[in-house]
Design an enzyme around this catalytic site. Structure first.
Site, PDB file in Angstrom:
ATOM      1  N   GLN A  32      56.452  25.905  41.778  1.00  0.00           N
ATOM      2  CA  GLN A  32      55.278  25.285  41.295  1.00  0.00           C
ATOM      3  C   GLN A  32      55.411  23.649  41.618  1.00  0.00           C
ATOM      4  OE1 GLN A  32      55.601  26.621  37.261  1.00  0.00           O
ATOM      5  NE2 GLN A  32      57.630  25.936  37.134  1.00  0.00           N
ATOM      6  N   HIS A  63      55.210  23.020  19.610  1.00  0.00           N
ATOM      7  CA  HIS A  63      56.603  23.536  19.527  1.00  0.00           C
ATOM      8  C   HIS A  63      57.122  24.018  17.985  1.00  0.00           C
ATOM      9  CE1 HIS A  63      57.133  21.386  23.431  1.00  0.00           C
ATOM     10  NE2 HIS A  63      57.061  22.697  23.721  1.00  0.00           N
ATOM     11  N   GLU A 107      65.011  29.373  31.847  1.00  0.00           N
ATOM     12  CA  GLU A 107      63.841  29.249  32.193  1.00  0.00           C
ATOM     13  C   GLU A 107      64.060  29.408  34.047  1.00  0.00           C
ATOM     14  OE1 GLU A 107      61.093  26.850  32.172  1.00  0.00           O
ATOM     15  OE2 GLU A 107      61.202  27.057  34.252  1.00  0.00           O
ATOM     16  N   ASP A 158      57.704  31.135  25.551  1.00  0.00           N
ATOM     17  CA  ASP A 158      57.169  29.974  25.788  1.00  0.00           C
ATOM     18  C   ASP A 158      56.836  29.842  27.320  1.00  0.00           C
ATOM     19  OD1 ASP A 158      56.211  27.486  25.788  1.00  0.00           O
ATOM     20  OD2 ASP A 158      58.011  26.674  25.196  1.00  0.00           O
ATOM     21  N   ASP A 161      50.653  29.776  31.913  1.00  0.00           N
ATOM     22  CA  ASP A 161      49.778  30.560  31.936  1.00  0.00           C
ATOM     23  C   ASP A 161      49.930  31.749  32.792  1.00  0.00           C
ATOM     24  OD1 ASP A 161      47.986  28.631  30.434  1.00  0.00           O
ATOM     25  OD2 ASP A 161      47.673  27.554  32.410  1.00  0.00           O
ATOM     26  N   PRO A 165      54.657  32.863  38.650  1.00  0.00           N
ATOM     27  CA  PRO A 165      55.877  33.424  38.092  1.00  0.00           C
ATOM     28  C   PRO A 165      55.859  33.943  36.641  1.00  0.00           C
ATOM     29  CG  PRO A 165      56.274  31.040  38.137  1.00  0.00           C
ATOM     30  CD  PRO A 165      54.992  31.212  38.811  1.00  0.00           C
TER      31      PRO A 165
HETATM   32  N1  SAM Z   1      53.848  24.988  26.388  1.00  0.00           N
HETATM   33  C1  SAM Z   1      53.332  25.401  27.511  1.00  0.00           C
HETATM   34  C2  SAM Z   1      52.054  25.985  27.711  1.00  0.00           C
HETATM   35  O1  SAM Z   1      51.621  26.603  26.906  1.00  0.00           O
HETATM   36  O2  SAM Z   1      51.251  25.441  28.419  1.00  0.00           O
HETATM   37  C3  SAM Z   1      54.306  26.092  28.413  1.00  0.00           C
HETATM   38  C4  SAM Z   1      55.598  25.332  28.572  1.00  0.00           C
HETATM   39  S1  SAM Z   1      56.844  25.564  29.563  1.00  0.00           S
HETATM   40  C5  SAM Z   1      56.786  24.053  30.584  1.00  0.00           C
HETATM   41  C6  SAM Z   1      56.541  26.888  30.617  1.00  0.00           C
HETATM   42  C7  SAM Z   1      57.682  27.441  31.527  1.00  0.00           C
HETATM   43  O3  SAM Z   1      57.733  28.833  31.823  1.00  0.00           O
HETATM   44  C8  SAM Z   1      57.528  26.321  32.923  1.00  0.00           C
HETATM   45  O4  SAM Z   1      58.566  25.529  32.848  1.00  0.00           O
HETATM   46  C9  SAM Z   1      57.928  27.567  33.816  1.00  0.00           C
HETATM   47  O5  SAM Z   1      58.477  27.466  34.827  1.00  0.00           O
HETATM   48  C10 SAM Z   1      58.426  28.691  32.952  1.00  0.00           C
HETATM   49  N2  SAM Z   1      58.330  30.086  33.325  1.00  0.00           N
HETATM   50  C11 SAM Z   1      57.161  30.701  34.220  1.00  0.00           C
HETATM   51  N3  SAM Z   1      57.688  31.954  34.559  1.00  0.00           N
HETATM   52  C12 SAM Z   1      58.891  32.218  34.250  1.00  0.00           C
HETATM   53  C13 SAM Z   1      59.936  33.278  34.364  1.00  0.00           C
HETATM   54  N4  SAM Z   1      59.328  34.470  34.735  1.00  0.00           N
HETATM   55  N5  SAM Z   1      61.084  33.350  33.818  1.00  0.00           N
HETATM   56  C14 SAM Z   1      61.447  32.079  33.236  1.00  0.00           C
HETATM   57  N6  SAM Z   1      60.688  30.880  33.200  1.00  0.00           N
HETATM   58  C15 SAM Z   1      59.413  30.955  33.596  1.00  0.00           C
END
Ligand code: SAM
Length: 279
Positions: A32, A63, A107, A158, A161, A165
């Site tokens: 991303q 959080h 992550e 967490d 959208d 991924p």
């Molecule tokens: N609080 C946030 C929101 O609702 O907008 C979400 C925050 S957090 C930054 C979301 C994280 O999920 C991102 O850093 C992204 O890289 C991670 N992510 C997305 N798909 C994932 C997957 N398949 N496995 C692990 N992490 C993932």
């Protein structure tokens, strides 16, 4: 309008934005685009693929609510998993609980963790220095969960959208794998977007979770920088009912949004949200 403006176009037909004082970081990873802005109105803002993830102004709401509701529903949460949550805010809250022995953070994108550590240290504080309670794994949460069985007390999704991924993080087979990875009294919670703009998603996730867990509930919180402000979380619990907790047993620590009263009140849903989960 003068100056630089950030405009989020994540929800079809809707923009949300703010004036940017300075672009602190911009990077394209294999997963991303990561941006961090400095703003007057929201403080520092983490943006992934043009969608706001968190801001230093209101991150505490999200959080605290994605963690303490589940951790205070479980009487003895020891092993806790966060999937996603690269900014570290959920981990920061989880390790406030004395019962927690290991908080595992899975992550997919190391770039998000590194950007948060550098530009959002108050959110990523639990990731800044080695902590024996915190385990950080850079891998796909979908793969991680398939390798575990009867292991975690609480699993928190967490996610970004449901695109790219994170799309698989809203799928029923992923929820089934989470159910298997939880102990027999385990609890699952995920952020499930806006009840104004993501109604089909909320109905679908609730349907999936209630087919897996005897106790399935939605609760809400107010996050001003997310589209619509009112945000939902969906919980599945094998044994413990989040609305029947003994609030006198809750460990006291510093919070800015969560209180035992807010915990209970967050499950009171407006009628249109109740209708979404009756569908
Ligand atoms: N609080 C946030 C929101 O609702 O907008 C979400 C925050 S957090 C930054 C979301 C994280 O999920 C991102 O850093 C992204 O890289 C991670 N992510 C997305 N798909 C994932 C997957 N398949 N496995 C692990 N992490 C993932």
């Amino acid at each position: 309008m003068k100056g630089i403006w950030f405009t989020e176009l994540q929800t079809k037909g809707l923009t949300i934005g703010c004036e940017v004082k300075k672009v602190l970081h911009r990077e394209k990873t294999p997963f991303q685009e990561i941006e961090v802005f400095d703003t007057d109105i929201w403080g520092r803002v983490l943006v992934l693929d043009n969608a706001i993830q968190t801001t230093t102004k209101d991150e505490f709401v999200y959080h605290e609510m994605i963690t303490h509701v589940a951790l205070n529903t479980h009487p003895n949460p020891q092993k806790v998993l966060v999937i996603g949550g690269g900014d570290g805010g959920a981990i920061r809250e989880i390790i406030k609980h004395e019962t927690v022995e290991k908080a595992t953070h899975v992550e997919i994108d190391k770039g998000v963790i590194e950007a948060a550590k550098k530009y959002l240290p108050e959110i990523a504080v639990a990731l800044l220095e080695a902590n024996p309670k915190v385990e950080v794994l850079i891998e796909d949460g979908i793969k991680h969960i398939k390798e575990k069985e009867n292991y975690y007390d609480v699993i928190i999704v967490d996610s970004t959208d449901p695109v790219g991924p994170a799309e698989g993080l809203f799928a029923k087979d992923f929820y089934a794998a989470i159910h298997k990875a939880l102990k027999e009294d385990g609890i699952f919670v995920a952020q499930t977007e806006s009840p104004f703009y993501n109604q089909d998603l909320i109905s679908k996730v609730y349907r999936d979770i209630s087919s897996l867990y005897p106790i399935a509930k939605i609760y809400g919180a107010f996050v001003p920088t997310y589209p619509g402000g009112y945000w939902t979380f969906t919980m599945g619990s094998k044994v413990y009912d989040p609305e029947k907790i003994d609030t006198s047993k809750i460990q006291a620590f510093e919070t800015k949004y969560y209180t035992p009263e807010v915990h209970k009140a967050s499950f009171v849903l407006p009628k249109f949200v109740q209708e979404l989960i009756k569908k």
